[in-house]
Scaffold this motif. Structure first.
Motif, PDB file in Angstrom:
ATOM      1  N   THR A 111       0.875  -1.087   0.034  1.00  0.00           N
ATOM      2  CA  THR A 111      -0.083   0.118  -0.072  1.00  0.00           C
ATOM      3  C   THR A 111       0.744   1.239   0.043  1.00  0.00           C
ATOM      4  O   THR A 111       0.701   2.418  -0.568  1.00  0.00           O
TER       5      THR A 111
ATOM      6  N   PRO B 232      -4.975  -0.927  -5.516  1.00  0.00           N
ATOM      7  CA  PRO B 232      -5.366  -1.916  -4.820  1.00  0.00           C
ATOM      8  C   PRO B 232      -5.915  -3.227  -5.413  1.00  0.00           C
ATOM      9  O   PRO B 232      -6.178  -4.161  -4.899  1.00  0.00           O
TER      10      PRO B 232
ATOM     11  N   ASN C 270      -0.347  -6.956  -7.850  1.00  0.00           N
ATOM     12  CA  ASN C 270       0.145  -7.136  -6.301  1.00  0.00           C
ATOM     13  C   ASN C 270       1.166  -7.916  -6.010  1.00  0.00           C
ATOM     14  O   ASN C 270       1.550  -8.353  -4.935  1.00  0.00           O
TER      15      ASN C 270
ATOM     16  N   TYR D 297      -7.412  -4.556   1.033  1.00  0.00           N
ATOM     17  CA  TYR D 297      -6.992  -3.141   0.943  1.00  0.00           C
ATOM     18  C   TYR D 297      -7.708  -2.161   1.989  1.00  0.00           C
ATOM     19  O   TYR D 297      -7.011  -1.357   2.451  1.00  0.00           O
TER      20      TYR D 297
ATOM     21  N   THR E 157      -5.892  -2.512   5.057  1.00  0.00           N
ATOM     22  CA  THR E 157      -4.641  -1.978   5.275  1.00  0.00           C
ATOM     23  C   THR E 157      -4.824  -0.287   5.365  1.00  0.00           C
ATOM     24  O   THR E 157      -4.184   0.166   6.196  1.00  0.00           O
TER      25      THR E 157
END
Length: 189
Positions: free
Chosen positions: A12, A19, A23, A155, A158
């Motif tokens: 992040t 998001p 990743n 997400y 986070t």
């Protein structure tokens, strides 16, 4: 060695606007399904057909009609969570957050917190909680959905972490200073 949570925080920080994809293997989307085996398969098929029609109506802007179609699907199988989740989405689009929350509560209860519908309903309910400033309740729902493998929920967990927010602000300031350095000052004589 870092934990998955640590990796998610770092992801992040370094990719704050990303998001949903790329990743780098930090998050795996879990392919969730709902267990409809306890229901009559013919009724499940009828309810699913109605729900598909309701989604199509909602996507075309006929949200009132979609709510009616989802209500018919619920009438066919009132103990099946999916119809409530879908109707909640339409109610929310209409601005009826109270009705949406009621349907989401029902969807979470009926799904027993398991499966695709639970994941989606928890996220929707978490977003409603955030809308009303109930961040603790939102965080609880996002954590439950994240435990089910919902990437968006992960997400949200986070970014709701105050340490991640602080790191993001510090990093943004540092990057801004690197991009636009202040000119050196010359000493006065």
């Amino acid at each position: 060695m870092s934990t998955l949570s640590d990796q998610a925080v770092l992801q992040t920080i370094f990719n704050p606007n990303n998001p949903f994809g790329n990743n780098f293997g930090l998050e795996a989307e879990v392919d969730l399904t709902d267990d409809d085996s306890k229901f009559d398969p013919v009724l499940v098929q009828q309810a699913k057909q109605l729900e598909l029609h309701g989604v199509s109506l909602a996507e075309s802007g006929s949200v009132d009609a979609a709510v009616e179609v989802f209500t018919r699907a619920i009438a066919i199988l009132p103990e099946r969570a999916s119809g409530y989740n879908n109707r909640a989405q339409s109610l929310r689009l209409m601005g009826d957050t109270t009705g949406a929350k009621s349907d989401l509560n029902k969807a979470v209860d009926l799904s027993e917190g398991r499966g695709r519908t639970a994941s989606l309903a928890l996220v929707q309910r978490g977003l409603l909680y955030r809308l009303y400033g109930q961040d603790e309740e939102a965080l609880q729902d996002f954590r439950k959905a994240a435990d089910l493998g919902n990437r968006f929920a992960k997400y949200q967990v986070t970014i709701m972490n105050p340490y991640a927010a602080l790191c993001n602000r510090m990093l943004a300031k540092m990057v801004a200073n690197l991009r636009n350095p202040e000119p050196p000052t010359t000493p006065s004589v």
